[in-house]
Design a protein around this motif. Structure first.
Motif, PDB file in Angstrom:
ATOM      1  N   SER A 139       4.570   6.961   1.278  1.00 20.94           N
ATOM      2  CA  SER A 139       4.644   6.136   2.676  1.00 20.94           C
ATOM      3  C   SER A 139       4.022   4.884   2.154  1.00 20.94           C
ATOM      4  O   SER A 139       3.040   4.833   1.960  1.00 20.94           O
ATOM      5  CB  SER A 139       3.850   6.647   4.034  1.00 20.94           C
ATOM      6  OG  SER A 139       4.404   8.052   4.277  1.00 20.94           O
ATOM      7  N   CYS A 140       4.709   4.023   2.539  1.00 21.61           N
ATOM      8  CA  CYS A 140       4.423   2.529   1.986  1.00 21.61           C
ATOM      9  C   CYS A 140       4.753   1.428   2.969  1.00 21.61           C
ATOM     10  O   CYS A 140       5.530   1.475   3.890  1.00 21.61           O
ATOM     11  CB  CYS A 140       4.796   2.054   0.451  1.00 21.61           C
ATOM     12  SG  CYS A 140       6.692   1.596   0.757  1.00 21.61           S
TER      13      CYS A 140
ATOM     14  N   GLY B 284       0.715  -1.128  -0.046  1.00 17.64           N
ATOM     15  CA  GLY B 284      -0.066   0.064  -0.135  1.00 17.64           C
ATOM     16  C   GLY B 284       0.909   1.365  -0.071  1.00 17.64           C
ATOM     17  O   GLY B 284       1.707   1.227   0.723  1.00 17.64           O
ATOM     18  N   VAL B 285       0.532   2.198  -1.083  1.00 14.49           N
ATOM     19  CA  VAL B 285       1.156   3.422  -1.115  1.00 14.49           C
ATOM     20  C   VAL B 285       0.397   4.537  -0.638  1.00 14.49           C
ATOM     21  O   VAL B 285      -0.716   4.822  -1.266  1.00 14.49           O
ATOM     22  CB  VAL B 285       2.011   3.493  -2.580  1.00 14.49           C
ATOM     23  CG1 VAL B 285       2.825   4.725  -2.383  1.00 14.49           C
ATOM     24  CG2 VAL B 285       3.021   2.370  -2.778  1.00 14.49           C
ATOM     25  N   ASP B 286       0.901   5.506   0.126  1.00 13.29           N
ATOM     26  CA  ASP B 286       0.074   6.729   0.409  1.00 13.29           C
ATOM     27  C   ASP B 286       0.842   7.933  -0.020  1.00 13.29           C
ATOM     28  O   ASP B 286       2.096   8.005   0.294  1.00 13.29           O
ATOM     29  CB  ASP B 286      -0.281   6.935   1.916  1.00 13.29           C
ATOM     30  CG  ASP B 286      -0.951   8.087   2.415  1.00 13.29           C
ATOM     31  OD1 ASP B 286      -1.896   8.156   2.007  1.00 13.29           O
ATOM     32  OD2 ASP B 286      -0.163   8.892   3.187  1.00 13.29           O
TER      33      ASP B 286
ATOM     34  N   GLU C 173      -3.345   5.365  -4.118  1.00 15.50           N
ATOM     35  CA  GLU C 173      -4.402   6.022  -4.035  1.00 15.50           C
ATOM     36  C   GLU C 173      -4.760   6.898  -5.445  1.00 15.50           C
ATOM     37  O   GLU C 173      -3.847   7.261  -6.038  1.00 15.50           O
ATOM     38  CB  GLU C 173      -4.415   7.169  -2.928  1.00 15.50           C
ATOM     39  CG  GLU C 173      -4.651   6.657  -1.485  1.00 15.50           C
ATOM     40  CD  GLU C 173      -4.487   7.827  -0.453  1.00 15.50           C
ATOM     41  OE1 GLU C 173      -5.307   8.176  -0.017  1.00 15.50           O
ATOM     42  OE2 GLU C 173      -3.256   8.501  -0.533  1.00 15.50           O
TER      43      GLU C 173
ATOM     44  N   GLY D 146       6.587  -0.352   7.911  1.00 18.03           N
ATOM     45  CA  GLY D 146       6.443   0.316   6.811  1.00 18.03           C
ATOM     46  C   GLY D 146       7.849   1.429   6.540  1.00 18.03           C
ATOM     47  O   GLY D 146       8.538   1.318   7.283  1.00 18.03           O
TER      48      GLY D 146
ATOM     49  N   THR E  24      -9.004   7.268   3.733  1.00 21.58           N
ATOM     50  CA  THR E  24      -7.910   6.309   4.119  1.00 21.58           C
ATOM     51  C   THR E  24      -7.089   6.848   5.182  1.00 21.58           C
ATOM     52  O   THR E  24      -6.454   6.115   6.159  1.00 21.58           O
ATOM     53  CB  THR E  24      -6.999   6.398   2.668  1.00 21.58           C
ATOM     54  OG1 THR E  24      -6.664   7.586   2.204  1.00 21.58           O
ATOM     55  CG2 THR E  24      -7.713   5.330   1.942  1.00 21.58           C
TER      56      THR E  24
ATOM     57  N   ASP F  25       0.382   8.963   8.213  1.00 23.05           N
ATOM     58  CA  ASP F  25       0.679   8.079   6.957  1.00 23.05           C
ATOM     59  C   ASP F  25       0.790   6.655   7.121  1.00 23.05           C
ATOM     60  O   ASP F  25       0.434   5.988   6.187  1.00 23.05           O
ATOM     61  CB  ASP F  25       2.097   9.037   6.336  1.00 23.05           C
ATOM     62  CG  ASP F  25       1.482  10.392   6.176  1.00 23.05           C
ATOM     63  OD1 ASP F  25       0.555  10.640   5.759  1.00 23.05           O
ATOM     64  OD2 ASP F  25       2.922  11.121   6.243  1.00 23.05           O
ATOM     65  N   GLN F  26       1.213   6.193   8.330  1.00 16.89           N
ATOM     66  CA  GLN F  26       1.553   4.814   8.530  1.00 16.89           C
ATOM     67  C   GLN F  26       0.054   4.253   8.596  1.00 16.89           C
ATOM     68  O   GLN F  26      -0.156   3.020   8.078  1.00 16.89           O
ATOM     69  CB  GLN F  26       2.225   4.536   9.776  1.00 16.89           C
ATOM     70  CG  GLN F  26       3.639   4.959   9.843  1.00 16.89           C
ATOM     71  CD  GLN F  26       4.516   4.177   8.895  1.00 16.89           C
ATOM     72  OE1 GLN F  26       4.224   3.260   8.454  1.00 16.89           O
ATOM     73  NE2 GLN F  26       5.646   4.945   8.296  1.00 16.89           N
TER      74      GLN F  26
ATOM     75  N   TRP G 168      -1.389   3.995   4.619  1.00 14.14           N
ATOM     76  CA  TRP G 168      -1.028   2.917   3.830  1.00 14.14           C
ATOM     77  C   TRP G 168      -1.503   1.430   4.269  1.00 14.14           C
ATOM     78  O   TRP G 168      -1.678   0.762   3.436  1.00 14.14           O
ATOM     79  CB  TRP G 168       0.527   2.747   3.538  1.00 14.14           C
ATOM     80  CG  TRP G 168       1.280   2.290   4.697  1.00 14.14           C
ATOM     81  CD1 TRP G 168       2.080   2.967   5.805  1.00 14.14           C
ATOM     82  CD2 TRP G 168       1.437   1.092   5.205  1.00 14.14           C
ATOM     83  NE1 TRP G 168       2.689   2.364   6.469  1.00 14.14           N
ATOM     84  CE2 TRP G 168       2.527   1.020   6.298  1.00 14.14           C
ATOM     85  CE3 TRP G 168       1.015  -0.246   5.102  1.00 14.14           C
ATOM     86  CZ2 TRP G 168       2.747   0.002   7.081  1.00 14.14           C
ATOM     87  CZ3 TRP G 168       1.304  -1.251   5.577  1.00 14.14           C
ATOM     88  CH2 TRP G 168       2.015  -1.450   6.729  1.00 14.14           C
ATOM     89  N   GLN G 169      -1.695   1.372   5.518  1.00 11.66           N
ATOM     90  CA  GLN G 169      -2.543   0.104   5.922  1.00 11.66           C
ATOM     91  C   GLN G 169      -3.952   0.084   5.373  1.00 11.66           C
ATOM     92  O   GLN G 169      -4.479  -1.034   5.146  1.00 11.66           O
ATOM     93  CB  GLN G 169      -2.491   0.147   7.583  1.00 11.66           C
ATOM     94  CG  GLN G 169      -0.803  -0.050   7.843  1.00 11.66           C
ATOM     95  CD  GLN G 169      -1.293  -0.042   9.633  1.00 11.66           C
ATOM     96  OE1 GLN G 169      -1.893  -0.794  10.363  1.00 11.66           O
ATOM     97  NE2 GLN G 169       0.133   0.318  10.123  1.00 11.66           N
TER      98      GLN G 169
END
Length: 643
Positions: free
Chosen positions: A279-280, A269-271, A386, A297, A435, A475-476, A479-480
């Motif tokens: 953040s991934c 998952g990438v934010d 996203e 992450g 998210t 951000d953590q 991505w979750q």
């Protein structure tokens, strides 16, 4: 090297000859665009059928010839048919791209809102229904066209008829599309060295060639980047003159594993972010439906590059404002005193723009390479991004909106798709709704606070869940949520037939309930109980000093510790020395007893705990520049005697 004369060609001469060929092609492209930049011709080209009902070829230059749209070079200039093909191919691609803009502008004009600055819910429904594929079209694209039409309305007092009145014919790009040619104009083949290729093409020997004899073959060695596989098939490139050099956009083909649309168990998952660009982290889908994150992450920080981009943007805006003012003062007078300065200023604006584009491209490549490497290291078969194409900030000010507009999310996403396709990793975009707002473990709305490690930095970096008690960087948590949503909605992944991109366009409430992460169960061995409520070890005989009871003593006010035990707590030390203490001071003298001191009276220093010295009663050495007093006596063993 010129194959006709056998003499080597300097790089500057080669660049000049390519520029002459580009100028010949660009002139014909401009003529085609000016002649066919209208609604009827663009619709006829994009209809896919000619006047007799036959299907048009996929190659743009062949479609233009089927429709009878020919072009001739300037009078007195001799070019071969392959040069005309390149001009028709470039013009046909541009006209085909104009069809989508024409349909979009027509839909916006047909549902023009009462207030262009803010549409109502019903107006949004109508404009999306009027545009093909408008249900999934980002709102930012529609708002951009609305602002463009509103500017035309303000300056002309009426709405434009179509996109061709709203926009003039586009400017022809300076390039040579060698892919439209055959072996009679250009060829490319690999050299003996794996990282070299040989490009052969015909170039003019003068700006206006008068005959075919003034076109000669030139052999150009091309250095291949390490990203081109050794077994890849090379195709004819596109040549672009750029700042005294020739850029080669080389296309190649090689076999790669096919990316799966569903059936993934490990996902990345990438934010997106502003200060923290990416953040991934990875998550795993177990057989019982649990989604467990793998680790904490990682983050891709590019604060330095983004700050430089911001400075260049501000500089470009100031230079552009100054250039506009110069243009107003000049008023079209070529003999004005500011004309030369205006030219220099425009050149500086182009240089700043080129620098910004170079930084954006470098940042996109680095970020995409980092994200794909994270997926490869985690063993992920899919990357969930996203879909922030419609991201807009309302009420956040011009600075924040500009930062959002200047981000390189689109370039990063394209580079991620390109790099991931080489390793068979699928790239899927997911809706970004909630998210960063909901807890990744229980979907409860989060409360955002300042980060505990940076309490003085403004912002809302830290998230706290009032439901399950989870807390961490927002951000953590984002991505979750993205990884869990993608794994839970795998069956809803759709593939675009035109571009081949994968996306999850809608969120199903039933699947969203299962898009939660479960904390990983660590395999740590529980620590032994260190409390003193029970036996602390095996039974052993008591030491000899404890076998005989101690003699009776008078009882102390606070009691007496058990025999043989050390102090369970130490006395509280005095405060550390002050900042302005002298060079020979080890602590401030205590004027009276303090709570916790065993006795009141004179000051009892405790060495380094007081902030000075390394031993009890050890004084610091005075500096060399401090005057030392000459002692008259020497104290030894309590006896005073003269020196």
């Amino acid at each position: 090297m010129d194959e006709w004369t056998g003499e080597p060609q300097a790089a500057s001469l080669l660049t000049e000859r390519v520029g002459w060929a580009v100028a010949l092609t660009t002139g014909m492209v401009s003529g085609l665009l000016a002649a066919h930049w209208n609604a009827d011709d663009v619709a006829a080209l994009n209809s896919g059928r000619d006047g007799e009902g036959r299907r048009l070829p996929s190659n743009a230059w062949m479609a233009l010839r089927r429709l009878g749209w020919t072009v001739e070079p300037s009078e007195g200039t001799c070019v071969n048919d392959r040069i005309v093909r390149m001009a028709q191919e470039q013009a046909g691609r541009t006209l085909r791209c104009a069809q989508w803009r024409s349909v979009l502008v027509a839909g916006v004009l047909g549902t023009w809102p009462a207030d262009p600055s803010r549409r109502t819910a019903d107006e949004w429904v109508r404009v999306r229904a009027a545009v093909p594929g408008g249900q999934h079209l980002p709102s930012g694209v529609i708002n951009g066209r609305t602002r463009q039409i509103a500017a035309f309305l303000k300056s002309n007092g009426r709405l434009p008829a179509d996109v061709f009145e709203l926009e003039g014919e586009p400017r022809a790009a300076r390039m040579l599309l060698l892919s439209a040619c055959d072996g009679q104009q250009a060829t490319i083949e690999r050299a003996d060295v794996p990282d070299r290729a040989l490009l052969r093409l015909q170039l003019p020997t003068r700006p206006d060639p008068r005959s075919y004899r003034e076109w000669t073959w030139v052999a150009c060695p091309v250095v291949l980047p390490p990203t081109v596989p050794a077994g890849a098939v090379l195709h004819l490139p596109t040549l672009r003159p750029d700042q005294g050099r020739v850029r080669v956009d080389l296309a190649y083909t090689h076999a790669v594993p096919r990316a799966a649309r569903a059936g993934h168990t490990v996902a990345l998952g990438v934010d997106w972010g502003l200060n923290t660009l990416l953040s991934c982290g990875s998550a795993r889908l177990h057989g019982d439906g649990r989604i467990v994150p793998s680790g904490a992450g990682a983050m891709f920080r590019a604060a330095g590059v983004l700050a430089k981009q911001h400075r260049l943007r501000r500089l470009g805006e100031r230079l552009q404002a100054k250039s506009d003012r110069y243009r107003q003062l000049i008023g079209g007078d070529e003999q004005h005193a500011l004309t030369a300065r205006h030219g220099v200023l425009n050149n500086e604006i182009r240089q700043v723009g080129a620098r910004r584009s170079s930084l954006n491209e470098a940042l996109a490549r680095a970020a995409a390479r980092w994200a794909v490497d994270q997926a490869i290291a985690a063993g992920a078969s899919v990357i969930y991004l996203e879909d922030l194409r419609s991201m807009e900030a309302r009420g956040m000010g011009r600075t924040h909106n500009t930062r959002l507009a200047q981000t390189v999310r689109g370039r990063i996403a394209d580079r991620v798709r390109h790099l991931a396709a080489e390793t068979g990793i699928a790239v899927v975009t997911v809706p970004p709704r909630n998210t960063s707002r909901h807890c990744p473990r229980c979907l409860t709305p989060l409360r955002h606070r300042k980060a505990p490690d940076a309490p003085t930095v403004p912002g809302w970096k830290w998230a706290l869940c009032p439901g399950c008690g989870w807390q961490g960087d927002r951000d953590q948590g984002a991505w979750q949520r993205i990884a869990a949503r993608g794994l839970a909605h795998q069956a809803e992944t759709a593939t675009d037939r035109t571009t081949g991109t994968m996306a999850i366009r809608t969120i199903v409430d039933g699947l969203e309930e299962g898009a939660v992460v479960t904390p990983a169960v660590t395999g740590r061995i529980p620590l032994p109980d260190r409390s003193k409520n029970g036996p602390t070890g095996p039974t052993r005989p008591a030491p000899r000093r404890r076998r005989t009871p101690s003699p009776a003593r008078p009882s102390a006010p606070a009691g007496q510790r058990p025999e043989g035990h050390a102090h369970t707590d130490r006395f509280r030390l005095p405060r550390a020395a002050a900042r302005n203490q002298g060079v020979t001071t080890i602590g401030p003298p205590s004027s009276g007893p303090r709570p916790g001191d065993r006795a009141a009276g004179r000051h009892r220093p405790r060495g380094a705990a007081l902030g000075a010295g390394f031993h009890l009663h050890a004084h610091a050495t005075p500096p060399r520049w401090e005057p030392l007093l000459e002692p008259d006596t020497l104290v030894r063993l309590g006896i005073t005697r003269p020196i």
